[in-house]
Design a protein around this motif. Sequence first.
Motif, PDB file in Angstrom:
ATOM      1  N   LEU A 170      23.060   6.392 -51.621  1.00  9.46           N
ATOM      2  CA  LEU A 170      22.537   5.211 -50.946  1.00  9.46           C
ATOM      3  C   LEU A 170      23.588   4.579 -50.054  1.00  9.46           C
ATOM      4  CD1 LEU A 170      20.441   3.029 -50.464  1.00  9.46           C
ATOM      5  CD2 LEU A 170      21.180   1.924 -52.584  1.00  9.46           C
ATOM      6  N   VAL A 171      24.806   4.439 -50.587  1.00  8.11           N
ATOM      7  CA  VAL A 171      25.885   3.827 -49.808  1.00  8.11           C
ATOM      8  C   VAL A 171      26.187   4.653 -48.576  1.00  8.11           C
ATOM      9  CG1 VAL A 171      28.335   3.255 -49.839  1.00  8.11           C
ATOM     10  CG2 VAL A 171      26.904   2.653 -51.787  1.00  8.11           C
ATOM     11  N   LEU A 172      26.254   5.983 -48.739  1.00  8.24           N
ATOM     12  CA  LEU A 172      26.554   6.842 -47.605  1.00  8.24           C
ATOM     13  C   LEU A 172      25.430   6.822 -46.594  1.00  8.24           C
ATOM     14  CD1 LEU A 172      28.158   9.897 -49.404  1.00  8.24           C
ATOM     15  CD2 LEU A 172      29.302   8.197 -48.008  1.00  8.24           C
TER      16      LEU A 172
ATOM     17  N   PHE B 162      13.214  14.015 -34.205  1.00  5.49           N
ATOM     18  CA  PHE B 162      13.063  12.574 -34.013  1.00  5.49           C
ATOM     19  C   PHE B 162      11.966  11.983 -34.896  1.00  5.49           C
ATOM     20  CE2 PHE B 162      14.061  14.196 -29.559  1.00  5.49           C
ATOM     21  CZ  PHE B 162      15.429  14.143 -29.774  1.00  5.49           C
ATOM     22  N   GLU B 163      11.496  12.743 -35.878  1.00  8.04           N
ATOM     23  CA  GLU B 163      10.374  12.266 -36.690  1.00  8.04           C
ATOM     24  C   GLU B 163      10.718  10.996 -37.456  1.00  8.04           C
ATOM     25  OE1 GLU B 163       7.485  13.806 -40.362  1.00  8.04           O
ATOM     26  OE2 GLU B 163       8.823  15.214 -39.338  1.00  8.04           O
ATOM     27  N   GLN B 164      11.928  10.919 -37.978  1.00 12.96           N
ATOM     28  CA  GLN B 164      12.316   9.763 -38.780  1.00 12.96           C
ATOM     29  C   GLN B 164      13.049   8.699 -37.966  1.00 12.96           C
ATOM     30  OE1 GLN B 164      14.627  11.544 -41.937  1.00 12.96           O
ATOM     31  NE2 GLN B 164      12.800  12.135 -43.093  1.00 12.96           N
ATOM     32  N   ASN B 165      13.825   9.116 -36.990  1.00 10.93           N
ATOM     33  CA  ASN B 165      14.579   8.170 -36.161  1.00 10.93           C
ATOM     34  C   ASN B 165      14.590   8.652 -34.714  1.00 10.93           C
ATOM     35  OD1 ASN B 165      15.854   6.268 -38.243  1.00 10.93           O
ATOM     36  ND2 ASN B 165      16.528   8.257 -39.008  1.00 10.93           N
ATOM     37  N   PRO B 166      14.389   7.756 -33.759  1.00 11.82           N
ATOM     38  CA  PRO B 166      14.485   8.150 -32.356  1.00 11.82           C
ATOM     39  C   PRO B 166      15.935   8.421 -31.994  1.00 11.82           C
ATOM     40  CG  PRO B 166      14.240   5.779 -32.517  1.00 11.82           C
ATOM     41  CD  PRO B 166      14.072   6.317 -33.916  1.00 11.82           C
TER      42      PRO B 166
ATOM     43  N   GLU C 135      14.128   2.820 -46.514  1.00 13.76           N
ATOM     44  CA  GLU C 135      14.578   2.164 -45.285  1.00 13.76           C
ATOM     45  C   GLU C 135      13.722   0.926 -45.044  1.00 13.76           C
ATOM     46  OE1 GLU C 135      15.426   3.181 -40.578  1.00 13.76           O
ATOM     47  OE2 GLU C 135      14.800   4.758 -41.975  1.00 13.76           O
ATOM     48  N   LEU C 136      14.373  -0.192 -44.742  1.00 10.10           N
ATOM     49  CA  LEU C 136      13.694  -1.472 -44.590  1.00 10.10           C
ATOM     50  C   LEU C 136      13.620  -1.876 -43.129  1.00 10.10           C
ATOM     51  CD1 LEU C 136      15.479  -3.489 -47.443  1.00 10.10           C
ATOM     52  CD2 LEU C 136      13.328  -2.222 -47.603  1.00 10.10           C
ATOM     53  N   ASP C 137      12.475  -2.454 -42.738  1.00  9.53           N
ATOM     54  CA  ASP C 137      12.417  -3.050 -41.413  1.00  9.53           C
ATOM     55  C   ASP C 137      13.030  -4.454 -41.491  1.00  9.53           C
ATOM     56  OD1 ASP C 137      10.490  -4.789 -42.518  1.00  9.53           O
ATOM     57  OD2 ASP C 137       8.805  -3.619 -41.735  1.00  9.53           O
TER      58      ASP C 137
END
Length: 238
Positions: free
Chosen positions: A11-13, A142-146, A193-195
């Motif tokens: 989690l930290v990494l 890019f499915e999880q992050n652009p 992952e939080l918005d």
Amino acid sequence: MRSSLRSLTALVLFVAVHSFSIGQPYRSATRSATDLSLSSSNDQSSTTTSGSSAVRSFRPSTPIDSELQLQLLSFYRFVPISNPAAIRDALFDQLLLIPGVRGTVYVASEGINAQFSVPVGDQLRSLLQTFGKEGCLPFDAFEQNPPNMGDVVDSNVSTFDRLIVRTRDYILRDGIPLEDGDAPLDWSDSGTELDAEDWHEQLQQNNIQLFDCRNDYESDQGTFQSAQPLNTKTFSET
């Protein structure tokens, strides 16, 4: 206990990686504008196909049009890759078809990590398509992050002087020593992952301990209220 510790470390990494992803893409400080435009009298292509760091590279001799602008970008995705060498070769062949693209791609069984400079326009669109849903990969990078879109710079600005696609054991070296029987960190098992709205709501709870996973020279510039900096010098210390 060890399983819990490794889950917390993951989690930290993971948070630290996301902190990196919102920064500027990597830019080489060792290449001059002359190297970028006039790298050699002939195109140079080389291949090393054995070992854990096998590489395909291409150094073009054709100068980049001085009127073009270059988009700097970077991205990564942790996703299982069963045959990194095949992905390396497919990507290299496809990227060679995009005029003016330069940068570095790392491919490992745990995922992909890339940094590029590419001419704005059709070349940029082709690059994004190559790594997207309709590209040559068996997954959407890019499915999880652009992609992290960095600066747009003139073509005489020092960036990359060649295209490199390399296989590695890891796309990110976590620096965690493994004992016999231990499995490497599962980067996909790293929490939720939080918005922005959920992040704010979580911070209002009394039983939350917030860690700032950036290096000390970053957290020294400012951090969230009540956050505990890890005061690391390098990422592997995290």
